[in-house]
Design a protein around this motif. Sequence first.
Motif, PDB file in Angstrom:
ATOM      1  N   ALA A 447       1.682  -3.491   0.708  1.00  0.00           N
ATOM      2  CA  ALA A 447       1.186  -4.847   0.946  1.00  0.00           C
ATOM      3  C   ALA A 447      -0.143  -4.780   1.671  1.00  0.00           C
ATOM      4  N   ASN A 448      -0.916  -5.859   1.543  1.00  0.00           N
ATOM      5  CA  ASN A 448      -2.234  -5.929   2.162  1.00  0.00           C
ATOM      6  C   ASN A 448      -2.191  -6.579   3.536  1.00  0.00           C
ATOM      7  N   ASP A 449      -0.998  -6.926   4.042  1.00  0.00           N
ATOM      8  CA  ASP A 449      -0.888  -7.663   5.296  1.00  0.00           C
ATOM      9  C   ASP A 449      -1.553  -6.937   6.451  1.00  0.00           C
ATOM     10  N   ALA A 450      -1.338  -5.626   6.535  1.00  0.00           N
ATOM     11  CA  ALA A 450      -1.892  -4.878   7.662  1.00  0.00           C
ATOM     12  C   ALA A 450      -3.414  -4.968   7.694  1.00  0.00           C
ATOM     13  N   VAL A 451      -4.040  -4.979   6.529  1.00  0.00           N
ATOM     14  CA  VAL A 451      -5.503  -5.123   6.480  1.00  0.00           C
ATOM     15  C   VAL A 451      -5.910  -6.504   6.968  1.00  0.00           C
ATOM     16  N   ASP A 452      -5.132  -7.538   6.593  1.00  0.00           N
ATOM     17  CA  ASP A 452      -5.449  -8.899   7.044  1.00  0.00           C
ATOM     18  C   ASP A 452      -5.242  -9.057   8.544  1.00  0.00           C
ATOM     19  N   PHE A 453      -4.338  -8.272   9.136  1.00  0.00           N
ATOM     20  CA  PHE A 453      -4.075  -8.357  10.572  1.00  0.00           C
ATOM     21  C   PHE A 453      -5.162  -7.702  11.422  1.00  0.00           C
ATOM     22  N   LEU A 454      -6.053  -6.923  10.825  1.00  0.00           N
ATOM     23  CA  LEU A 454      -7.010  -6.130  11.586  1.00  0.00           C
ATOM     24  C   LEU A 454      -7.865  -6.948  12.557  1.00  0.00           C
ATOM     25  N   PRO A 455      -8.308  -8.171  12.213  1.00  0.00           N
ATOM     26  CA  PRO A 455      -9.115  -8.924  13.182  1.00  0.00           C
ATOM     27  C   PRO A 455      -8.346  -9.291  14.448  1.00  0.00           C
ATOM     28  N   CYS A 456      -7.020  -9.214  14.407  1.00  0.00           N
ATOM     29  CA  CYS A 456      -6.192  -9.616  15.554  1.00  0.00           C
ATOM     30  C   CYS A 456      -5.756  -8.438  16.402  1.00  0.00           C
ATOM     31  N   VAL A 457      -6.238  -7.229  16.119  1.00  0.00           N
ATOM     32  CA  VAL A 457      -5.804  -6.052  16.864  1.00  0.00           C
ATOM     33  C   VAL A 457      -7.018  -5.283  17.357  1.00  0.00           C
ATOM     34  N   ASP A 458      -6.784  -4.456  18.365  1.00  0.00           N
ATOM     35  CA  ASP A 458      -7.849  -3.610  18.909  1.00  0.00           C
ATOM     36  C   ASP A 458      -7.788  -2.195  18.349  1.00  0.00           C
ATOM     37  N   TRP A 459      -6.563  -1.643  18.292  1.00  0.00           N
ATOM     38  CA  TRP A 459      -6.392  -0.270  17.855  1.00  0.00           C
ATOM     39  C   TRP A 459      -5.340  -0.208  16.748  1.00  0.00           C
ATOM     40  N   VAL A 460      -5.446   0.836  15.938  1.00  0.00           N
ATOM     41  CA  VAL A 460      -4.482   1.090  14.871  1.00  0.00           C
ATOM     42  C   VAL A 460      -3.920   2.495  15.056  1.00  0.00           C
ATOM     43  N   VAL A 461      -2.608   2.604  14.965  1.00  0.00           N
ATOM     44  CA  VAL A 461      -1.922   3.901  15.026  1.00  0.00           C
ATOM     45  C   VAL A 461      -1.180   4.092  13.703  1.00  0.00           C
ATOM     46  N   VAL A 462      -1.417   5.207  13.049  1.00  0.00           N
ATOM     47  CA  VAL A 462      -0.808   5.502  11.754  1.00  0.00           C
ATOM     48  C   VAL A 462       0.453   6.340  11.976  1.00  0.00           C
ATOM     49  N   VAL A 463       1.558   5.895  11.411  1.00  0.00           N
ATOM     50  CA  VAL A 463       2.833   6.611  11.518  1.00  0.00           C
ATOM     51  C   VAL A 463       3.015   7.474  10.281  1.00  0.00           C
ATOM     52  N   VAL A 464       3.273   8.750  10.493  1.00  0.00           N
ATOM     53  CA  VAL A 464       3.456   9.721   9.412  1.00  0.00           C
ATOM     54  C   VAL A 464       4.826  10.362   9.581  1.00  0.00           C
ATOM     55  N   ARG A 465       5.577  10.426   8.521  1.00  0.00           N
ATOM     56  CA  ARG A 465       6.896  11.067   8.566  1.00  0.00           C
ATOM     57  C   ARG A 465       6.786  12.472   7.989  1.00  0.00           C
ATOM     58  N   ALA A 466       7.014  13.452   8.827  1.00  0.00           N
ATOM     59  CA  ALA A 466       6.877  14.845   8.403  1.00  0.00           C
ATOM     60  C   ALA A 466       7.829  15.161   7.256  1.00  0.00           C
ATOM     61  N   GLY A 467       7.297  15.802   6.251  1.00  0.00           N
ATOM     62  CA  GLY A 467       8.107  16.211   5.115  1.00  0.00           C
ATOM     63  C   GLY A 467       8.340  15.131   4.091  1.00  0.00           C
ATOM     64  N   ARG A 468       7.928  13.883   4.369  1.00  0.00           N
ATOM     65  CA  ARG A 468       8.136  12.796   3.418  1.00  0.00           C
ATOM     66  C   ARG A 468       6.827  12.135   3.009  1.00  0.00           C
ATOM     67  N   THR A 469       5.962  11.856   3.983  1.00  0.00           N
ATOM     68  CA  THR A 469       4.696  11.195   3.677  1.00  0.00           C
ATOM     69  C   THR A 469       3.817  12.121   2.846  1.00  0.00           C
ATOM     70  N   THR A 470       3.263  11.588   1.772  1.00  0.00           N
ATOM     71  CA  THR A 470       2.423  12.398   0.893  1.00  0.00           C
ATOM     72  C   THR A 470       0.960  12.287   1.300  1.00  0.00           C
ATOM     73  N   GLU A 471       0.225  13.343   1.016  1.00  0.00           N
ATOM     74  CA  GLU A 471      -1.204  13.331   1.306  1.00  0.00           C
ATOM     75  C   GLU A 471      -1.908  12.241   0.511  1.00  0.00           C
ATOM     76  N   ARG A 472      -1.458  12.024  -0.716  1.00  0.00           N
ATOM     77  CA  ARG A 472      -2.092  11.022  -1.561  1.00  0.00           C
ATOM     78  C   ARG A 472      -1.968   9.623  -0.954  1.00  0.00           C
ATOM     79  N   SER A 473      -0.771   9.279  -0.439  1.00  0.00           N
ATOM     80  CA  SER A 473      -0.576   7.942   0.117  1.00  0.00           C
ATOM     81  C   SER A 473      -1.377   7.753   1.405  1.00  0.00           C
ATOM     82  N   VAL A 474      -1.457   8.791   2.259  1.00  0.00           N
ATOM     83  CA  VAL A 474      -2.228   8.674   3.492  1.00  0.00           C
ATOM     84  C   VAL A 474      -3.716   8.513   3.188  1.00  0.00           C
ATOM     85  N   LYS A 475      -4.210   9.241   2.198  1.00  0.00           N
ATOM     86  CA  LYS A 475      -5.618   9.091   1.821  1.00  0.00           C
ATOM     87  C   LYS A 475      -5.897   7.675   1.337  1.00  0.00           C
TER      88      LYS A 475
END
Length: 555
Positions: A447-475
């Motif tokens: 979903a694009n919601d997180a991008v729309d929320f950006l004006p309302c936040v100061d910092w962004v932290v990306v959550v990665v699940r070891a062994g499950r998150t793919t490099e393609r999706s993070v890129k």
Amino acid sequence: MVQNLTFILRRRWPLLVFLPLVVTLLVAVATPTPEGPGEEYQSTAFLAADPDQTTSVFLEQAALDIVQPPNARAAAAALERPEGDASDLVDMLTVRTDPEAFTISIRAVSEDEDEPAEVARAFAVSFAEATNGGVQQERQAAIDQAQGVLEEAQQELQAFNLANPDLGPDVPPNPDVETERQALADARNAAQQELTALQSESVPTEALRLIGVDEVERAPEPKLQLPANRVARAGMAFLVGAIAAIGIAAFLERLNPRIDDAADAERLVGAPVLASVPVIGRRQRSMLQRASLEDFNGPFAESFRSMRSHLDFLTAHEGREVEPRVMMVSAAPAEGKSTSSAFLALAYLETGRDVLVIGGDLRRPTLHRLFGIPRTPGLTSRLLEGPAAPDLADVVVRDPETGALVVPSGPSTSRITGLLNDLHHLGRAAQQGGRPTIIDSPPIVVANDAVDFLPCVDWVVVVVRAGRTTERSVKAAMQQLELNDARVIGCVMVGSLESSDAKRYYYGYYDDTDTLANRSEGPTVKPPRNGHLPLTEKEGDDGDSRRQDEVATEV
């Protein structure tokens, strides 16, 4: 390397286990157990070729012709076997050639001790007779052809002489006639010489001749054969299946690589790892069902305390006068984003600081369950419920157990237009009250919601699940964030093996009775249970003073 293999085994174990088992089962069920091989006997017949009449090419062709149906039928007839047995007899044979010795060996193998010599001899004799008979026929055909050429030349010369008789010595001969007569005479003489040469040649020897048949002896066992035992064959099938499974798993891993360690996460996100969350054992799974300060201990809690310290240090380093608004994002679903949001809030709460947690995942929310509060009224209630929509202050709920201020997501919706103003006011009000804000959001790839929320936040932290998150999706996620100038300050590594190893050290080093008492950062200060979230600057000042008074009272 070992860590990567551990993650690969964890996510590919169904393939690595079930594929060999399926192959083993199929081999065990579908393939009958062969009977043990009985004793076999062999005998070899040898044919010698005449080097003057044959070539090495002839030998190779002869080796192929020996097992062809015509010769097989002739051998079966010589053995007084039905014509239908010809193919079975061929299966007993092995034919080889020796170009240097100009020989052909015909080896027959059978469980009947008397059969190999008879079969090998029959095939050798029938093929030699057929080949030698063909040589005689070829010689006779050449003589007959030369005889025909001679007769034709004689007839042409006789016909010419009759048409052009000799007129005697008184009449001079015609040069052209004499030239043609001489040519016809030469052609007749050449045909005569060819015929004479063929007739004068000695009768050709046999092109192939049988020079002997070996005595029958026991045939050696094959060097490579399937084991007769069903269990042994199943074991071989399991080994082949395991090798195939490893190959398929390696191909899948290379096709879509996963993030297995912190170095990969930092490289792809472009920011440091703020928290390495260990794997949760079965005995501790209950703490993931309900956020609780009483259960917030051990290495799992330490990772979020470390994250809180990093955020506080960054706040002080940048000289920020207000608490940050942090949005937790992930590339794909089920990567631990909502859980990380809840437990980061607990890390703030255990220090006596109040915190606002907003459920921004409007499609598949889970944050309200972690804090044990109703899903509605929530963030989307003011958008969807029309005239009956609650006030903004009414969607802020104080969790009675942890004391966290929580804004649940509300009813599911795919429209966020109209929510950004509320989200902005909630964050600003929390900052005025000295509260950090943690916003849970839906996956960026979904979903694009997180991008729309950006004006309302100061910092962004990306959550990665070891062994499950793919490099393609993070890129893909980072491309969206960078395109919208998001400030990504770090990432959370969920399921980190390094932290899991540290967990064993943690429990081995600290005594169960002294751990919490000795390692506490001071007396645990519970946040106020009856506080409220100020929605104006004036209310924020009063609310902040009231919060400090309540905290002091509880301490």
